[in-house]
Write a protein that holds these residues in place. Structure first.
Motif, PDB file in Angstrom:
ATOM      1  N   LEU A 117      36.226  31.836  46.241  1.00 30.61           N
ATOM      2  CA  LEU A 117      35.876  33.136  45.980  1.00 30.61           C
ATOM      3  C   LEU A 117      35.838  33.060  44.172  1.00 30.61           C
ATOM      4  O   LEU A 117      34.794  33.770  43.687  1.00 30.61           O
ATOM      5  N   ILE A 118      36.421  32.195  43.616  1.00 31.43           N
ATOM      6  CA  ILE A 118      36.521  32.112  42.205  1.00 31.43           C
ATOM      7  C   ILE A 118      35.126  31.534  41.837  1.00 31.43           C
ATOM      8  O   ILE A 118      34.422  31.782  40.736  1.00 31.43           O
ATOM      9  N   ASN A 119      34.522  30.422  42.487  1.00 29.39           N
ATOM     10  CA  ASN A 119      33.376  29.754  42.180  1.00 29.39           C
ATOM     11  C   ASN A 119      32.191  30.867  42.389  1.00 29.39           C
ATOM     12  O   ASN A 119      31.008  30.753  41.692  1.00 29.39           O
ATOM     13  N   GLN A 120      32.326  31.738  43.405  1.00 34.78           N
ATOM     14  CA  GLN A 120      31.373  32.835  43.567  1.00 34.78           C
ATOM     15  C   GLN A 120      31.429  33.826  42.446  1.00 34.78           C
ATOM     16  O   GLN A 120      30.390  34.622  42.556  1.00 34.78           O
ATOM     17  N   GLY A 121      32.227  33.820  41.609  1.00 36.14           N
ATOM     18  CA  GLY A 121      32.295  34.740  40.666  1.00 36.14           C
ATOM     19  C   GLY A 121      33.004  36.112  41.176  1.00 36.14           C
ATOM     20  O   GLY A 121      32.966  37.200  40.496  1.00 36.14           O
ATOM     21  N   LYS A 122      33.515  36.174  42.210  1.00 37.44           N
ATOM     22  CA  LYS A 122      34.137  37.340  42.972  1.00 37.44           C
ATOM     23  C   LYS A 122      35.565  37.381  42.789  1.00 37.44           C
ATOM     24  O   LYS A 122      36.319  38.644  42.940  1.00 37.44           O
ATOM     25  N   VAL A 123      36.480  36.426  42.293  1.00 37.67           N
ATOM     26  CA  VAL A 123      37.785  36.407  41.843  1.00 37.67           C
ATOM     27  C   VAL A 123      37.916  35.859  40.443  1.00 37.67           C
ATOM     28  O   VAL A 123      37.375  34.822  40.103  1.00 37.67           O
ATOM     29  N   ARG A 124      38.740  36.534  39.759  1.00 40.26           N
ATOM     30  CA  ARG A 124      39.430  35.926  38.471  1.00 40.26           C
ATOM     31  C   ARG A 124      40.970  36.027  38.477  1.00 40.26           C
ATOM     32  O   ARG A 124      41.331  36.949  38.810  1.00 40.26           O
ATOM     33  N   VAL A 125      41.336  34.861  38.018  1.00 42.36           N
ATOM     34  CA  VAL A 125      42.959  34.450  37.812  1.00 42.36           C
ATOM     35  C   VAL A 125      42.955  34.194  36.491  1.00 42.36           C
ATOM     36  O   VAL A 125      42.615  33.293  35.703  1.00 42.36           O
ATOM     37  N   ALA A 146      47.061  38.145  36.370  1.00 38.88           N
ATOM     38  CA  ALA A 146      46.336  39.113  37.127  1.00 38.88           C
ATOM     39  C   ALA A 146      45.316  38.237  37.938  1.00 38.88           C
ATOM     40  O   ALA A 146      44.652  37.375  37.472  1.00 38.88           O
ATOM     41  N   VAL A 147      45.312  38.687  39.029  1.00 37.38           N
ATOM     42  CA  VAL A 147      44.260  38.342  40.073  1.00 37.38           C
ATOM     43  C   VAL A 147      43.315  39.758  40.215  1.00 37.38           C
ATOM     44  O   VAL A 147      43.674  40.583  40.906  1.00 37.38           O
ATOM     45  N   GLU A 148      42.120  39.500  39.840  1.00 37.21           N
ATOM     46  CA  GLU A 148      41.007  40.401  39.762  1.00 37.21           C
ATOM     47  C   GLU A 148      40.201  40.266  40.864  1.00 37.21           C
ATOM     48  O   GLU A 148      39.397  39.133  41.008  1.00 37.21           O
TER      49      GLU A 148
END
Length: 268
Positions: A117-125, A133-135
């Motif tokens: 999900l981070i690679n897809q740009g949908k999650v930021r840690v 912070a996990v967005e």
């Protein structure tokens, strides 16, 4: 009768002794005062000596002693303070360093778990002094104008919940929306929608054995945007849920100041 003559007074040649005695007395008082001023306070001298020896040893765990005079008793007191580094900040304690390492390890585990999900740009840690912070974008978790978790999001949130269940950090779950109005029977405004979305995540965490007293759900509605709502991309970024895993364990997480922009977040 003849008047009797008054006997002649002899001249007093010792009158100067009075002035001399006064001068000697004043001079003696002057030297007494000078001696009192110049005498060394043994207590203060020992405290200063110990402080200098400790400082020049360059011990990381060293402490500096300062002197404070008790106004009531007039006696010096030795006040011990942490030795500051050359930058002026106190030397970090071993407990603080251990907490920093633990939080860094947790952030790394979250990035591994949420990697796709981070690679897809949908999650930021991100990590900061406040914690982790996990967005998460709302498109991963919810359908439009809904607060029920989508089946494909449950697996990712369950993995996160299992990670944080092994710790005792307080968790603040924030729900955010864009500025597009909503007016339904279930959600009269974005306040209710954002709060319901945060509560959905909290309920899932509680089902995964995260202690409920560690968590709080907050709905910010549209009032904490991280991008402009003038574009579709900006509105999509603003529709999010943020999990704040706080670095310090406090009694009440709800009183902490919000950190919506995470400006202090550092790179991994």
């Amino acid at each position: 009768m003849a008047r009797r003559k008054r006997p002649e007074e002899h001249e007093n040649h010792e009158r100067w002794l009075v002035s001399y005695a006064d001068f000697i007395t004043l001079l003696f008082a002057f030297f007494v005062v000078m001696y009192a001023i110049s005498s060394v306070n043994e207590g203060k001298y020992r405290v200063l000596s110990d402080s200098l020896i400790t400082a020049f040893r360059n011990d990381p765990a060293a402490q500096v002693a300062t002197i404070r005079v008790d106004q009531a008793q007039g006696q010096p007191k030795r006040i011990v303070q942490p030795l500051k580094s050359q930058t002026g900040s106190p030397t970090p304690s071993p407990a603080l360093e251990e907490e920093t390492r633990r939080m860094r390890g947790m952030a790394g585990s979250l990035r591994t778990t949420l990697g796709p999900l981070i690679n897809q740009g949908k999650v930021r840690v991100t990590q900061s002094k406040r914690g982790i912070a996990v967005e998460i974008a709302d498109s991963v978790l919810f359908q439009t104008a809904k607060a029920d978790l989508q089946p494909q999001s449950v697996a990712a949130l369950t993995a996160v919940a299992r990670l944080v269940s092994q710790t005792d950090n307080l968790i603040q779950v924030e729900g955010h929306t864009d500025n597009q109005p909503i007016n339904s029977l279930q959600y009269p405004s974005n306040w209710e929608l954002s709060a319901a979305r945060a509560a959905s995540v909290v309920r899932l965490f509680a089902d995964e054995n995260v202690a409920p007293q560690r968590m709080v759900a907050i709905g910010y509605g549209e009032y904490r945007p991280v991008e402009s709502n003038d574009s579709d991309a900006g509105r999509a970024r603003n529709r999010r849920v943020t999990l704040n895993i706080l670095a310090d364990n406090r009694d009440d997480v709800s009183v902490l100041p919000p950190d919506p922009h995470h400006q202090a977040a550092s790179a991994p």
